[in-house]
Design a protein around this motif. Structure first.
Motif, PDB file in Angstrom:
ATOM      1  N   LYS A  83       0.821  -1.203   0.000  1.00  0.00           N
ATOM      2  CA  LYS A  83       0.000   0.000   0.000  1.00  0.00           C
ATOM      3  C   LYS A  83       0.861   1.262   0.000  1.00  0.00           C
ATOM      4  CE  LYS A  83      -4.092  -1.880   2.301  1.00  0.00           C
ATOM      5  NZ  LYS A  83      -5.078  -1.641   3.383  1.00  0.00           N
ATOM      6  N   ASP A  85      -0.636   4.093   0.916  1.00  0.00           N
ATOM      7  CA  ASP A  85      -1.362   4.956   1.837  1.00  0.00           C
ATOM      8  C   ASP A  85      -0.484   5.362   3.016  1.00  0.00           C
ATOM      9  OD1 ASP A  85      -3.153   6.292   3.401  1.00  0.00           O
ATOM     10  OD2 ASP A  85      -4.741   4.787   3.238  1.00  0.00           O
ATOM     11  N   ASP A  88      -1.466   4.079   6.568  1.00  0.00           N
ATOM     12  CA  ASP A  88      -1.008   2.751   6.969  1.00  0.00           C
ATOM     13  C   ASP A  88       0.397   2.811   7.553  1.00  0.00           C
ATOM     14  OD1 ASP A  88      -3.282   1.285   6.285  1.00  0.00           O
ATOM     15  OD2 ASP A  88      -2.699   1.176   4.189  1.00  0.00           O
TER      16      ASP A  88
END
Length: 233
Positions: A83, A85, A88
């Motif tokens: 990921k 993101d 995260d």
């Protein structure tokens, strides 16, 4: 460094095989887990010197594995995630991870980061060095022992991760001197870290929660708004 044990936790066997082969080629000893439950059990039995931990795991995800490992392990934890993101990554740091890498990554970078994180956690070899107090740093009622990776506030020994300790040591080495986030990234992570200022902010917040009586009104680690952080004495 050849006797250092690396625990590889990932449910993708090709990735595990590549990491295992290249780490062992560098002289490391490896252990492998393919899900979260297995990772926790193996970590308890082998006591690794570093953990490469995938975020997306069967049974127990990487976040909860990291949280569980931090109850007993002080070794570096590098999170591996597919990921992009940022949330995260920040959650991982909040739970005690020291570093993170986003897949796909190069093996050369993995090896470099493993070595850099382990280099920060080399303890002194001799008892004379271990017991020496000449390098201890005293800030108010806190004592920092760089040779044993110990911080004591009052009479309480504080359980810090490697990055938390390195951050505290760096700031305490020059009381009242403001360190920018960029200086902290270079000094604590020890290489060209592909992170941002939030990595430092999260680690500072984690550190304050452990050493301060009230993390909202810190006595030790102070913020210089718009600039960075410093330790006041």
């Amino acid at each position: 460094m050849n006797d250092k044990k690396i625990l590889i936790v990932d449910d993708e066997k090709p990735i595990v095989d590549i990491l295992k082969f290249n780490l062992e080629k560098e002289g490391f000893v490896t252990a492998v887990a393919y899900d979260g439950e297995e990772a926790i059990k193996i970590a308890a039995s082998v006591n690794p010197d570093l953990v490469l931990l995938d975020l997306m795991l069967p049974k127990i995800d990487g976040f909860n594995v990291c949280k569980e490992l931090r109850k007993t392990l002080v070794c570096p934890i590098i999170m591996l995630t597919a990921k992009e993101d940022v949330v995260d990554k920040i959650i991982g740091l909040e739970l005690g991870a020291d570093d993170y890498m986003t897949k796909p990554f190069s093996i050369r970078e993995v090896i470099a980061r493993v070595k850099a994180n382990l280099r920060k956690h080399v303890l002194p070899e001799s008892e004379e060095e271990k017991n020496s107090s000449k390098n201890k740093i005293k800030i108010k009622d806190m004592i920092i022992d760089p040779e044993r990776y110990i911080a004591i506030v009052g009479s309480k020994t504080i359980d810090l991760t490697i990055k938390e300790f390195e951050l505290l040591k760096m700031l305490s080495s020059a009381p009242n001197q403001v360190f920018t986030r960029e200086q902290i990234l270079r000094g604590v992570w020890g290489y060209d870290f592909y992170g941002d200022a939030r990595t430092v902010d999260v680690t500072v917040r984690r550190l304050r929660e452990k050493i301060e009586k009230n993390s909202a009104e810190p006595q030790y680690v102070q913020t210089k708004r718009g600039m960075g952080y410093y330790v006041s004495n």
